[in-house]
Design an enzyme around this catalytic site. Structure first.
Site, PDB file in Angstrom:
ATOM      1  N   HIS A 135       0.859  -1.057  -0.070  1.00 13.66           N
ATOM      2  CA  HIS A 135      -0.005   0.142  -0.016  1.00 13.66           C
ATOM      3  C   HIS A 135       0.791   1.311  -0.005  1.00 13.66           C
ATOM      4  O   HIS A 135       0.561   2.134  -0.936  1.00 13.66           O
ATOM      5  CB  HIS A 135      -1.024  -0.001   1.241  1.00 13.66           C
ATOM      6  CG  HIS A 135      -1.483   1.427   1.404  1.00 13.66           C
ATOM      7  ND1 HIS A 135      -2.542   1.855   0.511  1.00 13.66           N
ATOM      8  CD2 HIS A 135      -1.260   2.338   2.228  1.00 13.66           C
ATOM      9  CE1 HIS A 135      -2.944   3.215   0.907  1.00 13.66           C
ATOM     10  NE2 HIS A 135      -2.196   3.399   1.903  1.00 13.66           N
ATOM     11  N   HIS A 140       1.483   4.983  -2.657  1.00 14.55           N
ATOM     12  CA  HIS A 140       1.907   6.458  -2.345  1.00 14.55           C
ATOM     13  C   HIS A 140       3.285   7.008  -2.892  1.00 14.55           C
ATOM     14  O   HIS A 140       3.149   7.968  -3.373  1.00 14.55           O
ATOM     15  CB  HIS A 140       1.996   6.679  -0.587  1.00 14.55           C
ATOM     16  CG  HIS A 140       0.886   6.535   0.107  1.00 14.55           C
ATOM     17  ND1 HIS A 140      -0.031   7.667  -0.015  1.00 14.55           N
ATOM     18  CD2 HIS A 140       0.214   5.488   0.797  1.00 14.55           C
ATOM     19  CE1 HIS A 140      -1.067   7.601   0.943  1.00 14.55           C
ATOM     20  NE2 HIS A 140      -1.015   6.055   1.306  1.00 14.55           N
ATOM     21  N   GLU A 181      -5.506   9.644  -0.174  1.00 18.40           N
ATOM     22  CA  GLU A 181      -6.164   8.117  -0.081  1.00 18.40           C
ATOM     23  C   GLU A 181      -6.922   7.590  -1.394  1.00 18.40           C
ATOM     24  O   GLU A 181      -6.810   6.563  -1.816  1.00 18.40           O
ATOM     25  CB  GLU A 181      -6.685   7.672   1.208  1.00 18.40           C
ATOM     26  CG  GLU A 181      -5.648   7.782   2.319  1.00 18.40           C
ATOM     27  CD  GLU A 181      -4.314   6.681   2.226  1.00 18.40           C
ATOM     28  OE1 GLU A 181      -4.375   5.735   1.375  1.00 18.40           O
ATOM     29  OE2 GLU A 181      -3.407   6.887   2.910  1.00 18.40           O
ATOM     30  N   SER A 200      -3.797   0.607  -4.497  1.00 14.98           N
ATOM     31  CA  SER A 200      -3.367  -0.667  -3.850  1.00 14.98           C
ATOM     32  C   SER A 200      -4.357  -1.528  -3.722  1.00 14.98           C
ATOM     33  O   SER A 200      -4.097  -2.634  -3.441  1.00 14.98           O
ATOM     34  CB  SER A 200      -2.645  -0.207  -2.583  1.00 14.98           C
ATOM     35  OG  SER A 200      -3.248   0.241  -1.455  1.00 14.98           O
TER      36      SER A 200
END
Ligand code: PHE
Ligand code: FE
Length: 294
Positions: A135, A140, A181, A200
């Site tokens: 993730h 990111h 997010e 993700s």
């Protein structure tokens, strides 16, 4: 991964002290990953790199290319940081799990992105609660290679420390949630994803851009800060920006006045709500969420 617990006021690790950030970071321990762990990374990467094609925004895909990742192995943070530092001054530092809000904000303010060094187990391929290296890194890090997004993340870190003084971390955390997010971006070739929580997750990557279940609403700073989110399943609403320039220009001004307004008016939206003032791209059927309620 459907969702993760984020650094908001519900953070089980509390506020902490900004200057304590060095306590929470450490060596990635890259040599200690087992071949099974590298195998989990490879499986996740190979599957997801196909799914993000045509769904992730251009800047994210450019970031994936710029990082020159070896998809067969968990990335080495030190090596990736060399590339990233040259591009935008960001680096990736290892953390063992969630860290308190204020050290988290301080890290971002210093252009250090804290990434979990552990990887999910083979039976958690689609869902984990705490952010792992897949993730954090796959989701990111690629956008941190984009200069405007890089500036936004630093500004967010500094803004977090200020929000703490206003008692509005919960509101600011919603901005993080619905942009960093779970953000969508309208690009020339269609609706695209830039949020790491979506990118993700194989299931949510398709859901966020193709399903007729969720709402897709034009980004509005105050509205986002007044909107609750769900951490247990796919989002019921996504907020759409036109460009990273827009995101940055709508957030760079001092939020102090806005925080006072929000504290006064106390409006709260539920995750599925549509407000009269919303610029609605898609009004969702909420079919998916309703099917889960039964
Ligand atoms: N402008 C915000 C403030 O004054 C800081 C910020 C920038 C927060 C970008 C989030 C994102 O608090
Ligand atoms: Fe995240």
């Amino acid at each position: 991964m459907k969702a993760e617990k984020v650094q908001d006021s519900g953070n089980p690790t509390g506020h902490g002290k900004p200057e304590d950030w060095p306590k929470y970071i450490g060596d990635q321990g890259w040599e200690n990953y087992t071949s099974e762990e590298h195998g989990v990374w490879k499986t996740l990467f190979e599957r997801q790199k196909e799914i993000v094609k045509g769904r992730a925004c251009k800047e994210y895909l450019d970031g994936i290319a710029a990082l020159e990742m070896d998809q067969t192995q968990i990335p080495n943070f030190e090596e990736a940081s060399k590339i990233l530092k040259a591009k935008t001054g960001w680096e990736v530092v290892a953390v063992k799990g969630l860290i308190p809000d204020l050290p988290f904000f301080q890290l971002l303010a210093e252009r250090k992105f804290p990434a979990g060094n552990f990887i999910r187990k083979p039976d958690q391929m689609d869902y984990i609660e705490e952010p792992d290296v897949f993730h954090d890194f796959f989701g990111h890090v690629p956008l941190l290679a984009n200069p405007i997004f890089a500036d936004y993340m630093e500004a967010y870190g500094k803004g977090g420390l200020k929000a703490h003084e206003h008692g509005t971390i919960t509101n600011l955390a919603r901005l993080y949630w619905y942009t960093v997010e779970f953000g969508l971006i309208q690009q020339d070739d269609g609706m695209r994803i830039y949020g790491a929580g979506i990118l993700s997750s194989p299931g949510e990557t398709k859901f966020a851009v193709e399903s007729n279940s969720p709402n897709r609403i034009g980004f509005d700073l105050k509205r986002v800060m007044q909107t609750n989110y769900r951490v247990d399943d796919y989002q019921q609403s996504y907020f759409v920006i036109d460009s990273f320039d827009q995101l940055f220009s709508e957030t760079y001004a001092d939020f102090s006045k806005l925080y006072e307004e929000i504290k006064q008016d106390k409006t709260e939206y539920a995750p599925e709500d549509i407000a009269g003032s919303d610029n609605v791209f898609t009004k969702g059927t909420q079919e998916y969420a309703k099917s889960k309620d039964k």
